[in-house]
Design a protein around this motif. Sequence first.
Motif, mmCIF file in Angstrom:
data_model
loop_
_atom_site.group_PDB
_atom_site.id
_atom_site.type_symbol
_atom_site.label_atom_id
_atom_site.label_comp_id
_atom_site.label_asym_id
_atom_site.label_seq_id
_atom_site.Cartn_x
_atom_site.Cartn_y
_atom_site.Cartn_z
ATOM 1 N N LEU A 42 0.834 -1.213 0.000
ATOM 2 C CA LEU A 42 0.000 0.000 0.000
ATOM 3 C C LEU A 42 0.865 1.257 0.000
ATOM 4 O O LEU A 42 0.542 2.240 -0.665
ATOM 5 C CB LEU A 42 -0.952 -0.009 1.195
ATOM 6 N N LYS A 43 1.991 1.219 0.746
ATOM 7 C CA LYS A 43 2.902 2.368 0.749
ATOM 8 C C LYS A 43 3.503 2.569 -0.637
ATOM 9 O O LYS A 43 3.621 3.704 -1.110
ATOM 10 C CB LYS A 43 4.004 2.173 1.790
ATOM 11 N N CYS A 44 3.863 1.463 -1.298
ATOM 12 C CA CYS A 44 4.396 1.554 -2.671
ATOM 13 C C CYS A 44 3.330 2.119 -3.610
ATOM 14 O O CYS A 44 3.618 2.995 -4.428
ATOM 15 C CB CYS A 44 4.859 0.184 -3.165
ATOM 16 N N ASP A 45 2.109 1.594 -3.485
ATOM 17 C CA ASP A 45 1.016 2.096 -4.322
ATOM 18 C C ASP A 45 0.779 3.578 -4.071
ATOM 19 O O ASP A 45 0.578 4.355 -5.011
ATOM 20 C CB ASP A 45 -0.272 1.312 -4.054
ATOM 21 N N ASN A 46 0.818 3.981 -2.797
ATOM 22 C CA ASN A 46 0.619 5.385 -2.434
ATOM 23 C C ASN A 46 1.721 6.252 -3.037
ATOM 24 O O ASN A 46 1.446 7.327 -3.586
ATOM 25 C CB ASN A 46 0.591 5.526 -0.909
ATOM 26 N N PHE A 47 2.964 5.767 -2.953
ATOM 27 C CA PHE A 47 4.079 6.514 -3.537
ATOM 28 C C PHE A 47 3.893 6.654 -5.043
ATOM 29 O O PHE A 47 4.074 7.738 -5.605
ATOM 30 C CB PHE A 47 5.408 5.803 -3.235
ATOM 31 N N ASN A 48 3.499 5.549 -5.702
ATOM 32 C CA ASN A 48 3.264 5.593 -7.149
ATOM 33 C C ASN A 48 2.143 6.563 -7.495
ATOM 34 O O ASN A 48 2.241 7.330 -8.458
ATOM 35 C CB ASN A 48 2.933 4.198 -7.681
ATOM 36 N N LEU A 49 1.071 6.532 -6.714
ATOM 37 C CA LEU A 49 -0.048 7.447 -6.971
ATOM 38 C C LEU A 49 0.357 8.897 -6.742
ATOM 39 O O LEU A 49 -0.044 9.783 -7.504
ATOM 40 C CB LEU A 49 -1.247 7.074 -6.095
ATOM 41 N N ARG A 50 1.152 9.135 -5.719
ATOM 42 C CA ARG A 50 1.630 10.515 -5.482
ATOM 43 C C ARG A 50 2.512 10.975 -6.633
ATOM 44 O O ARG A 50 2.417 12.119 -7.071
ATOM 45 C CB ARG A 50 2.389 10.601 -4.166
ATOM 46 N N SER A 51 3.377 10.071 -7.100
ATOM 47 C CA SER A 51 4.242 10.421 -8.229
ATOM 48 C C SER A 51 3.399 10.730 -9.457
ATOM 49 O O SER A 51 3.645 11.711 -10.169
ATOM 50 C CB SER A 51 5.201 9.271 -8.552
ATOM 51 N N ASN A 53 0.337 11.716 -9.481
ATOM 52 C CA ASN A 53 -0.397 12.959 -9.219
ATOM 53 C C ASN A 53 0.498 14.170 -9.470
ATOM 54 O O ASN A 53 0.069 15.149 -10.087
ATOM 55 C CB ASN A 53 -0.919 12.966 -7.781
#
Length: 127
Positions: A42-51, A53
């Motif tokens: 989930l942290k990786c997914d969140n980082f990818n989504l932030r990137s 964004n």
Amino acid sequence: KNAAAAGGSEGDENKFGDVDLLHIITQNQQENDALRLELTQLKCDNFNLRSKNEYLQYEKQLLLDQMEELSEVNAELKHNVVELTEFCRDDGLLREELLAKDFEISRKEDELMALHAKYDKLESEFT
């Protein structure tokens, strides 16, 4: 014997309870490991989504800048169209004036030719 048997059964109960407790602890550790793995994912997914964004925000700003430039170019084109329209109108008016002057020159030339012919006729009569 009864006491030993009773004690033995108590020992077996504790042993049985320890096995259950060990099984529960192992199961909890496995669940914790699975949850940690899921949290990491989930942290990786969140980082990818932030990137993504941030990239989309950057792209959005580029598009807004391009829209502003296009708006400026559009305003300049509208101004050029107005100038061209005025130029064409002025050109048409000047063309009309030129044709009128050309007609007037042609008429004057015809008058001059007629006068010249009259002059030649008069001159030939006096000679």
